[in-house]
Design a protein around this motif. Structure first.
Motif, PDB file in Angstrom:
ATOM      1  N   THR A  72       0.822  -1.213   0.000  1.00 14.71           N
ATOM      2  CA  THR A  72       0.000   0.000   0.000  1.00 14.71           C
ATOM      3  C   THR A  72       0.858   1.267   0.000  1.00 14.71           C
ATOM      4  N   LEU A  73       0.542   2.164  -0.917  1.00 12.66           N
ATOM      5  CA  LEU A  73       1.144   3.492  -0.960  1.00 12.66           C
ATOM      6  C   LEU A  73       0.056   4.511  -0.636  1.00 12.66           C
ATOM      7  N   THR A  74       0.337   5.408   0.303  1.00 10.37           N
ATOM      8  CA  THR A  74      -0.629   6.434   0.700  1.00 10.37           C
ATOM      9  C   THR A  74       0.005   7.806   0.566  1.00 10.37           C
ATOM     10  N   GLY A  75      -0.700   8.710  -0.111  1.00  8.05           N
ATOM     11  CA  GLY A  75      -0.226  10.076  -0.268  1.00  8.05           C
ATOM     12  C   GLY A  75      -1.181  11.059   0.379  1.00  8.05           C
ATOM     13  N   ARG A  76      -0.621  12.062   1.078  1.00  9.08           N
ATOM     14  CA  ARG A  76      -1.448  13.091   1.720  1.00  9.08           C
ATOM     15  C   ARG A  76      -0.864  14.465   1.422  1.00  9.08           C
ATOM     16  N   MET A  77      -1.713  15.367   0.945  1.00  8.68           N
ATOM     17  CA  MET A  77      -1.287  16.762   0.806  1.00  8.68           C
ATOM     18  C   MET A  77      -1.603  17.472   2.105  1.00  8.68           C
ATOM     19  N   ILE A  78      -0.544  18.001   2.740  1.00 12.47           N
ATOM     20  CA  ILE A  78      -0.664  18.714   4.009  1.00 12.47           C
ATOM     21  C   ILE A  78      -0.538  20.204   3.707  1.00 12.47           C
ATOM     22  N   ASN A  79      -1.561  20.988   4.026  1.00 14.42           N
ATOM     23  CA  ASN A  79      -1.479  22.410   3.707  1.00 14.42           C
ATOM     24  C   ASN A  79      -0.636  23.159   4.747  1.00 14.42           C
ATOM     25  N   ARG A  80      -0.477  24.460   4.556  1.00 19.11           N
ATOM     26  CA  ARG A  80       0.420  25.240   5.413  1.00 19.11           C
ATOM     27  C   ARG A  80      -0.067  25.320   6.852  1.00 19.11           C
ATOM     28  N   ALA A  81      -1.353  24.986   7.090  1.00 18.70           N
ATOM     29  CA  ALA A  81      -1.897  24.956   8.449  1.00 18.70           C
ATOM     30  C   ALA A  81      -1.781  23.566   9.073  1.00 18.70           C
ATOM     31  N   GLY A  82      -1.218  22.602   8.335  1.00 21.38           N
ATOM     32  CA  GLY A  82      -1.041  21.250   8.860  1.00 21.38           C
ATOM     33  C   GLY A  82      -2.238  20.340   8.679  1.00 21.38           C
ATOM     34  N   LYS A  83      -3.226  20.754   7.870  1.00 20.92           N
ATOM     35  CA  LYS A  83      -4.421  19.940   7.657  1.00 20.92           C
ATOM     36  C   LYS A  83      -4.261  19.070   6.412  1.00 20.92           C
ATOM     37  N   VAL A  84      -4.809  17.850   6.487  1.00 18.69           N
ATOM     38  CA  VAL A  84      -4.801  16.947   5.331  1.00 18.69           C
ATOM     39  C   VAL A  84      -5.885  17.411   4.363  1.00 18.69           C
ATOM     40  N   ARG A  85      -5.459  17.866   3.175  1.00 16.81           N
ATOM     41  CA  ARG A  85      -6.408  18.397   2.194  1.00 16.81           C
ATOM     42  C   ARG A  85      -6.664  17.444   1.052  1.00 16.81           C
ATOM     43  N   ASP A  86      -5.825  16.417   0.915  1.00 15.81           N
ATOM     44  CA  ASP A  86      -6.072  15.357  -0.070  1.00 15.81           C
ATOM     45  C   ASP A  86      -5.465  14.076   0.449  1.00 15.81           C
ATOM     46  N   LEU A  87      -6.160  12.975   0.222  1.00 19.46           N
ATOM     47  CA  LEU A  87      -5.711  11.654   0.655  1.00 19.46           C
ATOM     48  C   LEU A  87      -6.050  10.648  -0.425  1.00 19.46           C
ATOM     49  N   PHE A  88      -5.054   9.864  -0.830  1.00 20.00           N
ATOM     50  CA  PHE A  88      -5.310   8.779  -1.783  1.00 20.00           C
ATOM     51  C   PHE A  88      -4.388   7.611  -1.452  1.00 20.00           C
ATOM     52  N   SER A  89      -4.801   6.427  -1.897  1.00 16.52           N
ATOM     53  CA  SER A  89      -3.987   5.229  -1.715  1.00 16.52           C
ATOM     54  C   SER A  89      -3.932   4.433  -3.004  1.00 16.52           C
ATOM     55  N   LEU A  90      -2.815   3.751  -3.184  1.00 15.03           N
ATOM     56  CA  LEU A  90      -2.637   2.765  -4.248  1.00 15.03           C
ATOM     57  C   LEU A  90      -2.363   1.435  -3.578  1.00 15.03           C
ATOM     58  N   VAL A  91      -3.075   0.395  -3.970  1.00 15.79           N
ATOM     59  CA  VAL A  91      -2.843  -0.939  -3.429  1.00 15.79           C
ATOM     60  C   VAL A  91      -2.452  -1.856  -4.578  1.00 15.79           C
ATOM     61  N   LYS A  92      -1.305  -2.531  -4.433  1.00 18.20           N
ATOM     62  CA  LYS A  92      -0.838  -3.472  -5.451  1.00 18.20           C
ATOM     63  C   LYS A  92      -0.881  -4.871  -4.842  1.00 18.20           C
ATOM     64  N   LYS A  93      -1.907  -5.609  -5.235  1.00 22.71           N
ATOM     65  CA  LYS A  93      -2.149  -6.901  -4.591  1.00 22.71           C
ATOM     66  C   LYS A  93      -2.865  -7.830  -5.562  1.00 22.71           C
ATOM     67  N   GLY A  94      -2.423  -9.085  -5.589  1.00 22.32           N
ATOM     68  CA  GLY A  94      -3.085 -10.061  -6.450  1.00 22.32           C
ATOM     69  C   GLY A  94      -2.971  -9.691  -7.914  1.00 22.32           C
ATOM     70  N   LYS A  95      -4.025 -10.033  -8.671  1.00 24.24           N
ATOM     71  CA  LYS A  95      -4.069  -9.725 -10.095  1.00 24.24           C
ATOM     72  C   LYS A  95      -5.291  -8.877 -10.387  1.00 24.24           C
ATOM     73  N   VAL A  96      -5.074  -7.746 -11.009  1.00 25.07           N
ATOM     74  CA  VAL A  96      -6.149  -6.820 -11.344  1.00 25.07           C
ATOM     75  C   VAL A  96      -6.176  -6.636 -12.856  1.00 25.07           C
ATOM     76  N   GLU A  97      -7.322  -6.861 -13.457  1.00 21.14           N
ATOM     77  CA  GLU A  97      -7.463  -6.642 -14.895  1.00 21.14           C
ATOM     78  C   GLU A  97      -7.780  -5.175 -15.149  1.00 21.14           C
ATOM     79  N   PRO A  98      -6.892  -4.457 -15.837  1.00 14.69           N
ATOM     80  CA  PRO A  98      -7.150  -3.039 -16.073  1.00 14.69           C
ATOM     81  C   PRO A  98      -8.361  -2.828 -16.985  1.00 14.69           C
ATOM     82  N   VAL A  99      -9.135  -1.808 -16.671  1.00 16.62           N
ATOM     83  CA  VAL A  99     -10.321  -1.455 -17.461  1.00 16.62           C
ATOM     84  C   VAL A  99     -10.239   0.024 -17.812  1.00 16.62           C
ATOM     85  N   ARG A 100     -10.351   0.343 -19.079  1.00 15.72           N
ATOM     86  CA  ARG A 100     -10.333   1.733 -19.523  1.00 15.72           C
ATOM     87  C   ARG A 100     -11.768   2.248 -19.582  1.00 15.72           C
TER      88      ARG A 100
END
Length: 685
Positions: A462-490
């Motif tokens: 699991t990769l997790t990214g958070r944008m922390i603004n100048r006041a220290g608040k989390v303004r964006d949160l997302f995760s990427l999980v690489k596990k098993g087999k996932v069939e990509p769908v466009r």
């Protein structure tokens, strides 16, 4: 970084009387010797790390290190001519034809002149690059820098580092991502403080950090690096490695083709695959591995970006060799953005999208990080978007959710490295430079005009990214999980962001080759209410009055501010109704070493316009259209009130060692009832 104390210092410096604060500045020769550039860490491997510092003049460099602060039982004192072993010394000692002060001339010995040269560091600078070797992986060490037997760094636990784990090992990793912060202004300080507070609150420090470029506004000069990067981030630099990429502002002075300039003096980067990856043979682009993550740094500024160029060929080969669980790439110019820059209208960004992104996505890269555009933008899980960023996102989005584990859910990919299974692209050019926005990229899930930076955590699958603004608040949160087999769908009809409507009162983007707000940290060069020489009631002939040896015996002396009407007037001037009224000011100040000065600026209240000269050269102009003296034209009435910061341009061409003359001519508009010029002069510290 103590922002509150610095801001208090700023406010007090504008309010104090001239008698309470010195009206000039020069180096304090009574102060104890100090680092010219405090010790900082550079690229680390599982068994080595660089400790780099600068000193004014030569020394006997020694680094002692060990697993306990009380037992620094390893020592490095071997001076080497070759990078990669021992301590490499670089110097700035001028040229044979250059006139040097005696204190630096004595260091131009035959031995010192054989040392490697720094590009444009201040005279007398000696840089020491010590590579500590024989370290154990995933181990905490403490270090201290000595001049012979004299310890220079304090006994403090922050002078420490933890080596990376063995390559490929799965363990939690945290790194900080920021771009376009190097302004020396309050926003930069706030973003840094927010990151420090956030990691302390979570009791989870950084393992290292990535800087996405533009760390030294405005032209990447050596002293801009010193003030706006090294001094601004010193607490982090002494205990964690910054992996950099060169921005266009660094590129004013440094060149990727040659690997020469202040950027390449400042950083030590892997060229021979010392930290994993494939050897690039250059510091302009490189790769490194940390635990189970493979990182790729590219130069998007001044190298060939085409598929047949050396950088693209190396990138393809590096990706083919990589075996890590996670692939992350970073560079300066984003492939997708509609912030302060438009990725469809600038060649460097268009070519990164058209030529580099296909290689990146074929190599299975999970995360792309860039700066340059002063905004925060974060994409959905995307692939194959190589055309215009104005186009719709059909068939180029693999997951149009928000990526938030607590919202639509994390983005998912198959375990391992697989081509074209989706990438998240982030623009994080919001660490200090003035922000603006031109539109919305259809691929972006988040677009925010907020100062901040990004903290990324990788833990197993699991990769997790958070944008922390100048006041220290989390303004964006997302995760990427690489596990098993996932069939990509466009997705044929992915979610689309709202169309951006440009506000009618949008402020023009600040040109950061020249700053428009005062630096956070400064010294008073000339205090408010200082005494100046002045001439009122007549106009001098020509511009000789702005130069050092001009005869001012007929001029008067008075305390700033000067003028008539309302305002902070201490020296009242006679009104001259029916024509433009003017006053001319001169004041001398001393600077011991001009090449150590980053910026000088006026904190000035005025009505209506003025021109500033430094040693006879014009360095600032406000509210005056053309010409000078009795011939000034197009003077605008100043509508606002209060002090305003005005930086002096072309400082490197006009500031001299020793005595300098600052001259100001102030004029009020013909229809104006007030004349005021009330300056204080600041030097960025």
């Amino acid at each position: 970084m103590h922002v509150c104390s610095r801001m208090t210092r700023f406010i007090l410096s504008w309010l104090v009387a001239a008698a309470a604060v010195p009206s000039g500045w020069s180096a304090d020769t009574s102060a104890p010797p100090a680092f010219v550039r405090a010790p900082y860490l550079q690229f680390s491997s599982t068994n080595s790390i660089y400790v780099v510092w600068r000193w004014a003049g030569p020394m006997t460099p020694v680094v002692r290190f060990g697993k306990s602060m009380s037992a620094l039982n390893h020592e490095l004192s071997y001076v080497s001519a070759d990078s990669g072993t021992g301590i490499v010394i670089r110097t700035s000692l001028g040229t044979n034809t250059q006139s040097l002060p005696s204190k630096w001339q004595r260091f131009r010995t035959e031995e010192n002149l054989k040392l490697r040269k720094l590009h444009s560091a201040p005279l007398g600078t000696f840089q020491y690059e010590a590579r500590l070797m024989g370290l154990a992986p995933a181990t905490k060490y403490y270090y201290a820098v000595y001049d012979g037997k004299r310890r220079l760094t304090p006994e403090d636990t922050s002078y420490s580092f933890t080596t990376p784990p063995m390559i490929g090992k799965r363990q939690p990793v945290r790194f900080w991502v920021l771009g376009d912060g190097g302004t020396g202004r309050q926003e930069q300080a706030d973003v840094f403080d927010a990151m420090v507070t956030f990691t302390e609150r979570e009791k989870h420090p950084l393992d290292f950090w990535l800087h996405l470029g533009d760390m030294a506004y405005g032209t990447g000069r050596d002293m801009e690096f010193q003030s706006r990067f090294f001094e601004s981030y010193e607490p982090a630099l002494r205990s964690s490695v910054c992996w950099p990429t060169m921005g266009n502002h660094e590129g004013f002075t440094s060149k990727g083709q040659t690997g020469i300039g202040p950027y390449y003096d400042a950083f030590v980067m892997p060229r021979r695959a010392e930290v994993g990856g494939l050897a690039s043979g250059t510091e302009a682009y490189y790769s490194f591995e940390w635990a189970n993550i493979h990182f790729i740094c590219l130069n998007s500024h001044d190298l060939d970006r085409k598929p047949g160029g050396p950088m693209a060929k190396w990138l393809k080969a590096d990706l083919e060799k990589a075996k890590a669980d996670w692939m992350i790439a970073f560079w300066h110019h984003p492939p997708y953005t509609k912030g302060s820059h438009d990725a469809d209208k600038e060649k460097d960004m268009t070519e990164m999208r058209q030529h580099i992104m296909p290689i990146i996505e074929s190599g299975g890269v999970d995360l792309v990080l860039a700066g340059h555009s002063h905004i925060y933008e974060r994409s959905m899980l995307i692939d194959g978007a190589y055309g215009s960023t104005n186009s719709v996102a059909e068939n180029n989005v693999m997951d149009d959710g928000d990526g938030d584990p607590n919202g639509d859910g994390a983005y998912r990919k198959s375990a391992g490295i697989h081509p074209h299974q989706g990438t998240v692209a982030i623009v994080s050019g919001n660490a200090g430079a003035a922000m603006s926005r031109k539109g919305t990229v259809p691929l972006m899930k988040r677009t925010m005009m907020e100062y901040g930076s990004v903290i990324v955590d990788v833990d197993g699958d699991t990769l997790t990214g958070r944008m922390i603004n100048r006041a220290g608040k989390v303004r964006d949160l997302f995760s990427l999980v690489k596990k098993g087999k996932v069939e990509p769908v466009r997705l044929a009809l992915p979610w689309q962001p709202e169309e951006y409507k440009k506000p009618t009162n949008e402020v023009k983007t600040v040109d950061y080759t020249v700053m428009s707000t005062a630096p956070v940290d400064f010294k008073l060069l000339i205090a408010k209410n200082a005494e100046w020489q002045y001439l009122a009631g007549k106009d001098p002939t020509g511009l000789d009055w702005t130069k050092k040896d001009f005869d001012t015996s007929s001029w008067k002396r008075g305390q700033a501010g000067f003028g008539f009407g309302n305002g902070e007037v201490r020296t009242e001037l006679p009104r001259d109704r029916g024509q433009v009224s003017s006053v001319y000011l001169r004041k001398e100040f001393s600077v011991e070493q001009a090449d150590r000065v980053t910026e000088i600026g006026l904190m000035v209240d005025y009505r209506d316009g003025f021109i500033v000269y430094l040693n006879g050269r014009e360095v600032a102009r406000q509210n005056i259209g053309r010409s000078s003296g009795r011939n000034v034209q197009k003077i605008k009435t100043r509508e606002s009130t209060g002090a305003h910061y005005v930086p002096l341009k072309d400082l490197s061409r006009s500031l001299k060692d020793g005595v300098n003359v600052l001259a100001i001519e102030a004029h009020c508009a013909p229809e104006s009832l007030d004349l005021l010029i009330d300056p204080a002069v600041l030097l960025e510290d």
